[in-house]
Design an enzyme around this catalytic site. Structure first.
Site, PDB file in Angstrom:
ATOM      1  N   CYS A   7       0.826  -1.209   0.000  1.00  0.00           N
ATOM      2  CA  CYS A   7       0.000   0.000   0.000  1.00  0.00           C
ATOM      3  C   CYS A   7       0.865   1.266   0.000  1.00  0.00           C
ATOM      4  O   CYS A   7       1.722   1.433   0.869  1.00  0.00           O
ATOM      5  CB  CYS A   7      -0.935   0.013   1.211  1.00  0.00           C
ATOM      6  SG  CYS A   7      -2.010   1.460   1.212  1.00  0.00           S
ATOM      7  N   ASN A 109       0.041  -9.192 -10.703  1.00  0.00           N
ATOM      8  CA  ASN A 109      -1.036  -8.204 -10.576  1.00  0.00           C
ATOM      9  C   ASN A 109      -0.628  -6.876 -11.207  1.00  0.00           C
ATOM     10  O   ASN A 109       0.520  -6.469 -11.122  1.00  0.00           O
ATOM     11  CB  ASN A 109      -1.359  -8.023  -9.077  1.00  0.00           C
ATOM     12  CG  ASN A 109      -2.220  -6.806  -8.785  1.00  0.00           C
ATOM     13  OD1 ASN A 109      -1.763  -5.862  -8.157  1.00  0.00           O
ATOM     14  ND2 ASN A 109      -3.453  -6.818  -9.243  1.00  0.00           N
ATOM     15  N   GLY A 133      -7.614  -6.101  -9.835  1.00  0.00           N
ATOM     16  CA  GLY A 133      -8.156  -5.072  -8.951  1.00  0.00           C
ATOM     17  C   GLY A 133      -9.181  -4.216  -9.655  1.00  0.00           C
ATOM     18  O   GLY A 133     -10.371  -4.551  -9.728  1.00  0.00           O
TER      19      GLY A 133
END
Ligand SMILES: Cc1cc2nc3c(=O)[nH]c(=O)nc-3n(C[C@H](O)[C@H](O)[C@H](O)COP(=O)(O)O)c2cc1C
Length: 224
Positions: A7, A109, A133
């Site tokens: 993050c 990803n 996502g």
């Protein structure tokens, strides 16, 4: 149990958490070790990025692999990139090579636009799996290769949105605030005539039931 080491949000990295753990591999390793110890039979995975400001996949992945998490999910961007630029799938491919023989599952990803795109990226990089996502936001048909979102009638999209909101309330009431679902409303209710006004109304709702009334009224008034 998936540990977030990717993050980039300031409020998270300022605490030394999320992507900041890439700058503190010793702490990152301690966290994985402690999580594995406490997790019993549950698999522990790590979700991370390719580096802080540069591609550091070689050294960073080696640190993670030495703790043998069940899986490592690699978002092909640096922390510095946040969500800008493009995901580096060559770096993800390199992660697969580095992890070969370790028994650790590597999941790629970043920027997967469709199921087809995901299958192609998986084949080219050799990852064990992919994680999607933003591509699925407002598009629960993402994984159905027979359906293209452009061909789904607006009424059907909005019905799916309401079903999503009802399930959100059913499973997350008391855990997550209703307002969290509104970021999904913003994506479902876009790209058609009258969407802006509909979004404004949806943002004022306080429950899935109210949102359903808003949608019903919208569908009655608009030919979409
Ligand atoms: C609004 C938003 C919230 C996110 N929250 C999380 C999160 O809580 N945990 C996490 O591991 N990744 C989170 N991510 C990152 C995504 O899992 C993913 O790594 C990133 O969006 C790149 O993949 P994509 O191009 O398929 O979206 C978030 C991304 C967005 C856009």
């Amino acid at each position: 149990i998936d540990i977030n080491m990717g993050c980039p949000d300031k409020s998270i990295v300022d605490q030394g958490a999320g992507a900041a753990l890439m700058k503190n591999p010793k702490r990152a390793r301690e966290i994985i070790r402690a999580a594995k110890k406490g997790a019993g039979d549950l698999p522990v995975s790590v979700k991370t990025r390719i580096g802080w400001s540069e591609n550091e996949i070689e050294s960073w992945l080696a640190e993670l692999l030495s703790e043998k998490p069940a899986a490592i999910i690699v978002h092909g961007r640096t922390k510095k990139q946040s969500f800008a630029g493009t995901a580096d799938w060559d770096a993800i491919k390199r992660a697969v090579e580095i992890a070969k023989g370790s028994g650790v599952v590597i999941i790629g990803n970043g920027d997967i636009k469709s199921r087809k795109d995901g299958v192609r990226k998986a084949k080219e990089s050799g990852v064990d799996g992919i994680m999607v996502g933003r591509g699925v936001l407002g598009n629960p048909w993402f994984f159905n290769h027979k359906v293209k979102i452009e061909n789904v009638p607006v009424a059907e999209r909005l019905e799916a949105m309401i079903e999503h909101a009802r399930l959100f309330e059913k499973f997350l009431k008391g855990t997550k605030n209703y307002n969290v679902i509104k970021k999904h409303y913003a994506v479902y209710a876009s790209g058609f005539d009258g969407a802006k006004g509909l979004r404004t109304e949806l943002m004022g709702t306080k429950s899935a039931k109210q949102a359903w009334h808003v949608v019903k009224r919208f569908l009655r008034k608009n030919r979409v």
